[in-house]
Design a protein around this motif. Structure first.
Motif, PDB file in Angstrom:
ATOM      1  N   GLN A 127       0.826  -1.205   0.000  1.00 42.63           N
ATOM      2  CA  GLN A 127       0.000   0.000   0.000  1.00 42.63           C
ATOM      3  C   GLN A 127       0.862   1.257   0.000  1.00 42.63           C
ATOM      4  N   ASP A 135       0.545   8.002 -11.351  1.00 42.58           N
ATOM      5  CA  ASP A 135      -0.750   8.294 -11.954  1.00 42.58           C
ATOM      6  C   ASP A 135      -1.785   7.300 -11.446  1.00 42.58           C
ATOM      7  N   ASP A 136      -2.988   7.438 -11.937  1.00 47.78           N
ATOM      8  CA  ASP A 136      -4.114   6.683 -11.389  1.00 47.78           C
ATOM      9  C   ASP A 136      -4.392   5.430 -12.214  1.00 47.78           C
ATOM     10  N   ILE A 137      -3.476   4.478 -12.176  1.00 44.07           N
ATOM     11  CA  ILE A 137      -3.687   3.191 -12.833  1.00 44.07           C
ATOM     12  C   ILE A 137      -4.419   2.280 -11.853  1.00 44.07           C
ATOM     13  N   PRO A 138      -5.550   1.695 -12.239  1.00 47.24           N
ATOM     14  CA  PRO A 138      -6.296   0.832 -11.313  1.00 47.24           C
ATOM     15  C   PRO A 138      -5.459  -0.364 -10.855  1.00 47.24           C
ATOM     16  N   VAL A 139      -5.749  -0.839  -9.655  1.00 48.18           N
ATOM     17  CA  VAL A 139      -5.053  -2.021  -9.142  1.00 48.18           C
ATOM     18  C   VAL A 139      -5.293  -3.214 -10.057  1.00 48.18           C
ATOM     19  N   SER A 140      -6.471  -3.283 -10.648  1.00 51.50           N
ATOM     20  CA  SER A 140      -6.791  -4.398 -11.542  1.00 51.50           C
ATOM     21  C   SER A 140      -5.951  -4.387 -12.812  1.00 51.50           C
ATOM     22  N   GLU A 141      -5.285  -3.257 -13.081  1.00 52.70           N
ATOM     23  CA  GLU A 141      -4.394  -3.156 -14.234  1.00 52.70           C
ATOM     24  C   GLU A 141      -2.931  -3.097 -13.794  1.00 52.70           C
ATOM     25  N   THR A 142      -2.691  -3.535 -12.571  1.00 56.09           N
ATOM     26  CA  THR A 142      -1.343  -3.541 -11.999  1.00 56.09           C
ATOM     27  C   THR A 142      -0.923  -4.976 -11.723  1.00 56.09           C
ATOM     28  N   GLY A 174      -4.280  -7.265 -10.994  1.00 58.28           N
ATOM     29  CA  GLY A 174      -4.599  -7.888 -12.272  1.00 58.28           C
ATOM     30  C   GLY A 174      -3.877  -9.201 -12.486  1.00 58.28           C
ATOM     31  N   ARG A 202       1.762  -1.073 -14.966  1.00 60.44           N
ATOM     32  CA  ARG A 202       2.468  -0.872 -13.698  1.00 60.44           C
ATOM     33  C   ARG A 202       2.815  -2.228 -13.097  1.00 60.44           C
TER      34      ARG A 202
END
Length: 363
Positions: A127, A135-142, A174, A202
């Motif tokens: 965290q 930037d604001d990359i979603p956790v689901s895309e990390t 992700g 990310r």
């Protein structure tokens, strides 16, 4: 948990926290500071610590200190994330030898293991890394990569993978992958070059280590080298576990387990006790320590002030403390690892390794 101050006993109990030791001065300082945080939680029992190698006090000195304080029974806790050779062989060998020589009873606890508190502590470090994101990359895309120490014990290696999965599901990443800093496969460099192909914008790299040290520095620097080759991917390096309050609480729970007589380890997957696939030759191997030649050797590299920076290496990446050359030079022989020549394993440590060539850099 047990109330240590109200524990009725004619015995004088003391606690020994058994560490590995490091040439890295920062790691040794952090370990000692963690023990200081643990002392008030275990009062009035005296708490000492000792190391297997590369640092002082050694385990015997910690035991001697407890005996001089009037302790008649020691509760020894291995400061190991998972049970592999150090927790199963090296530390018990030293403790058993000391008991045979002095008659001092020692009850041995279990490793920190896959534990809700340890996973939560790792989650806290994840965290913290996410809060530093650009930037604001979603956790689901990390994508999450957890780096374990690496061991010749498949049970310990598989536990790192379990921690990875619990973090992935806990956050909703992700994807998740597990790599290792040495001994087994895949190593950090080829592992990162593999996962970057999955296309995530990310990647969070988490060193699942208790404290700083040569290996943590090497993980960070390998990550930086790979990140430089993939500028379109944001790499975030999370912190190691360190003196997180939940880590300290886990040590307290391990002491509580010894007091209750509840220290059962998972022997069904122990390669020394069971016919584990691919490691059948290790069943019944003698329990002995491989660290006598470096016990108490506290000399540190003077090129780095406190934490290893790789200043001694031409590519700026620290060498592993237990290199192949180190073993031959000192007669430090561990049981052979059957997959040492795996293309993504220990022989790929060099930047010019075949694995790095197989996972080419960005043009």
């Amino acid at each position: 948990m047990a109330d240590f101050q109200a524990e009725p006993s004619v015995e004088r109990l003391g606690v020994l926290i058994c560490g590995h030791g490091s040439r890295n001065r920062l790691a040794v300082e952090e370990f000692a500071q963690m023990v200081e945080q643990l002392r008030p939680k275990l009062a009035p029992m005296p708490v000492e610590h000792g190391y297997l190698e590369f640092a002082q006090p050694i385990l015997r000195e910690g035991l001697e200190s407890l005996r001089q304080q009037g302790v008649t029974k020691v509760l020894a806790i291995p400061a190991m994330l998972f049970a592999a050779g150090h927790a199963k062989n090296d530390i018990p060998s030293v403790l058993n030898t000391y008991t045979a020589e002095t008659g001092l009873p020692i009850d041995y606890g279990r490793e920190l293991g896959v534990d809700r508190l340890m996973v939560a502590a790792a989650g806290s470090r994840v965290q913290e890394a996410l809060h530093r994101a650009s930037d604001d990359i979603p956790v689901s895309e990390t994508l999450l990569v957890v780096v374990g120490r690496g061991s010749s014990d498949p049970d310990a290696n598989s536990n790192v993978a379990k921690v990875t999965r619990m973090l992935v599901e806990g956050f909703g990443f992700g994807w998740g992958e597990t790599v290792y800093s040495g001994v087994t496969f895949p190593l950090v460099d080829p592992g990162l070059r593999h996962v970057v192909r999955l296309g995530f914008r990310r990647i969070v790299v988490v060193p699942y280590f208790l404290f700083s040290g040569v290996l943590v520095s090497r993980i960070r620097q390998h990550t930086d080298l790979v990140a430089a080759d993939y500028p379109d991917v944001e790499f975030l390096s999370a912190g190691y576990l360190g003196q997180h309050p939940m880590v300290v609480d886990t040590f307290r729970e391990r002491v509580d387990e010894v007091l209750r007589g509840d220290t059962a380890m998972n022997c069904s997957l122990c390669k020394y006790r069971a016919q584990v696939l691919g490691f059948e030759q290790d069943v019944g191997r003698a329990q002995e320590s491989h660290h006598h030649h470096v016990e108490g050797l506290a000399e540190s590299c003077t090129l780095c002030e406190r934490e290893c920076t790789g200043a001694c290496q031409p590519n700026g990446v620290p060498l592993e403390a237990h290199s192949h050359e180190h073993e031959h030079e000192h007669g430090h022989h561990h049981p052979p690892y059957p997959h040492a020549e795996h293309p993504l394993g220990p022989l790929t440590l060099s930047q010019t390794s075949k694995a790095s060539k197989d996972f080419p850099r960005n043009p």
